[in-house]
Scaffold this active site. Structure first.
Site, short mmCIF file in Angstrom:
data_model
loop_
_atom_site.label_atom_id
_atom_site.label_comp_id
_atom_site.label_asym_id
_atom_site.label_seq_id
_atom_site.Cartn_x
_atom_site.Cartn_y
_atom_site.Cartn_z
N GLY A 11 31.46 8.86 20.65
CA GLY A 11 31.88 9.55 19.24
C GLY A 11 32.61 10.69 19.20
O GLY A 11 33.43 10.78 18.62
N LYS A 12 32.09 11.81 19.95
CA LYS A 12 32.67 12.73 19.88
C LYS A 12 34.25 12.65 20.68
O LYS A 12 35.32 13.33 20.16
CB LYS A 12 32.21 13.83 21.08
CG LYS A 12 31.33 14.93 20.34
CD LYS A 12 30.72 16.08 20.90
CE LYS A 12 29.87 16.79 20.20
NZ LYS A 12 29.23 17.79 20.98
N ASP A 66 30.38 23.28 21.40
CA ASP A 66 29.11 23.53 21.10
C ASP A 66 29.01 24.06 19.68
O ASP A 66 29.72 24.93 18.92
CB ASP A 66 28.33 24.74 21.87
CG ASP A 66 26.92 24.61 21.71
OD1 ASP A 66 26.25 23.55 21.62
OD2 ASP A 66 26.15 25.61 21.98
N PHE A 145 25.40 12.91 10.16
CA PHE A 145 24.32 12.88 11.19
C PHE A 145 23.81 14.24 11.25
O PHE A 145 24.02 15.08 10.36
CB PHE A 145 24.92 12.64 12.62
CG PHE A 145 25.84 13.95 13.05
CD1 PHE A 145 26.99 14.05 12.66
CD2 PHE A 145 25.20 14.83 13.95
CE1 PHE A 145 27.77 15.34 13.03
CE2 PHE A 145 25.98 15.89 14.42
CZ PHE A 145 27.23 16.08 14.10
N GLY A 146 22.66 14.30 12.07
CA GLY A 146 22.08 15.61 12.21
C GLY A 146 21.39 16.26 10.87
O GLY A 146 20.89 15.62 10.13
N TYR A 147 21.74 17.57 10.55
CA TYR A 147 21.19 18.14 9.51
C TYR A 147 22.01 18.01 8.03
O TYR A 147 21.85 18.60 7.00
CB TYR A 147 20.96 19.71 9.76
CG TYR A 147 20.40 20.04 10.87
CD1 TYR A 147 18.95 20.19 10.56
CD2 TYR A 147 20.72 20.20 12.07
CE1 TYR A 147 18.06 20.91 11.90
CE2 TYR A 147 20.14 20.58 13.12
CZ TYR A 147 18.72 20.86 13.01
OH TYR A 147 17.90 21.34 14.21
N ARG A 174 33.65 22.15 12.58
CA ARG A 174 34.14 21.57 13.59
C ARG A 174 35.81 21.46 13.31
O ARG A 174 36.63 21.75 14.12
CB ARG A 174 33.65 20.15 13.87
CG ARG A 174 33.79 19.83 15.37
CD ARG A 174 33.14 18.61 15.93
NE ARG A 174 31.70 18.87 16.06
CZ ARG A 174 30.89 18.75 15.16
NH1 ARG A 174 31.09 18.00 14.01
NH2 ARG A 174 29.55 19.26 15.50
P1 IMP Z 1 25.80 19.77 20.25
O1 IMP Z 1 27.02 20.77 19.58
O2 IMP Z 1 26.25 18.50 20.55
O3 IMP Z 1 25.01 20.60 21.05
O4 IMP Z 1 25.00 19.45 19.01
C1 IMP Z 1 24.39 20.49 18.29
C2 IMP Z 1 23.25 20.12 17.05
O5 IMP Z 1 23.61 20.88 15.89
C3 IMP Z 1 23.44 18.70 16.81
O6 IMP Z 1 22.67 17.64 17.43
C4 IMP Z 1 22.95 18.56 15.36
O7 IMP Z 1 21.50 18.70 15.05
C5 IMP Z 1 23.68 19.90 14.82
N1 IMP Z 1 24.77 19.95 14.12
C6 IMP Z 1 26.16 20.40 14.65
N2 IMP Z 1 27.04 19.87 13.92
C7 IMP Z 1 26.70 19.30 12.90
C8 IMP Z 1 27.04 18.70 11.80
O8 IMP Z 1 28.36 18.67 11.42
N3 IMP Z 1 26.36 18.16 10.99
C9 IMP Z 1 24.95 17.71 11.14
N4 IMP Z 1 24.34 18.53 12.10
C10 IMP Z 1 25.14 19.07 12.94
#
Ligand code: IMP
Length: 193
Positions: A11-12, A66, A145-147, A174
């Protein structure tokens, strides 16, 4: 030119491909067995560490990011521990809302750092982006996703989870970090329009 993406998440890779479409890079996923521990205490330190380690291990150019959520009333937590704050997205949100309780200062920001390393591990380019918002008391919206469901952006009057992908990208941490990276890249290698 090849650029190894320091993630195992397809996805990334897809998201980066869309952002970097007009640059002359062929993006490839890093080998799965190559894991880099995020030991840095800032997003930038982790992005540099991942880009550098993957570049050296693959003897190729590499890009890493990150990101995470920083909440003012929690002194910047969960920060670089955002992904490790719980086992699932829903557990992470539940923990965040519990820690905040009825705190009235709900200010927060998402932050993202991105770094590109040369094959010898030295950092060629880096960029950071932030998006300011507030943590709601309840989740709203189904996208993302996430928060995302608890992160409300007053400027748009929507949570990240209520925005279309395009709107989120135009204002997200991002999106801003990538836009900054691309403009730096174009300054060193101007691309004919
Ligand atoms: P990483 O950058 O893949 O290490 O992930 C960092 C963590 O921050 C993710 O697993 C999410 O929990 C949170 N995160 C980072 N960017 C977002 C976003 O755009 N929306 C929601 N959560 C985010």
């Amino acid at each position: 030119m090849q650029l190894v993406v320091a993630t195992s998440n397809p996805g990334k890779l897809r998201e980066l491909q869309q952002y970097l479409a007009d640059l002359d890079w062929e993006l490839v996923l890093k080998p799965q067995e190559l894991e880099v521990e995020e030991t840095g205490d800032t997003f930038l330190a982790n992005a540099r560490l991942k880009a550098s380690s993957v570049a050296i291990a693959t003897n190729n150019w590499a890009i890493a990011d990150d990101s995470g959520l920083q909440v003012d009333a929690l002194n910047g937590a969960p920060g670089v521990y955002s992904a490790r704050y719980g086992a699932t997205d829903s557990e992470r949100i539940t923990r965040l809302l519990k820690e905040l309780g009825d705190e009235t200062n709900r200010n927060a920001q998402f932050a993202c750092a991105i770094a590109i390393a040369r094959p010898d591990g030295t950092i060629a380019l880096e960029s950071e982006g932030i998006c300011k918002g507030e943590i709601l008391e309840e989740a709203r919206g189904n996208h993302g996703f996430g928060y995302d469901p608890v992160f409300y952006v007053p400027q748009k009057q929507l949570t990240f989870a209520e925005m279309t992908t395009e709107v989120k990208r135009s204002i997200s941490h991002r999106g801003k970090a990538l836009t900054g990276l691309i403009s730096q890249f174009k300054q060193i290698t101007p691309i004919p329009l």
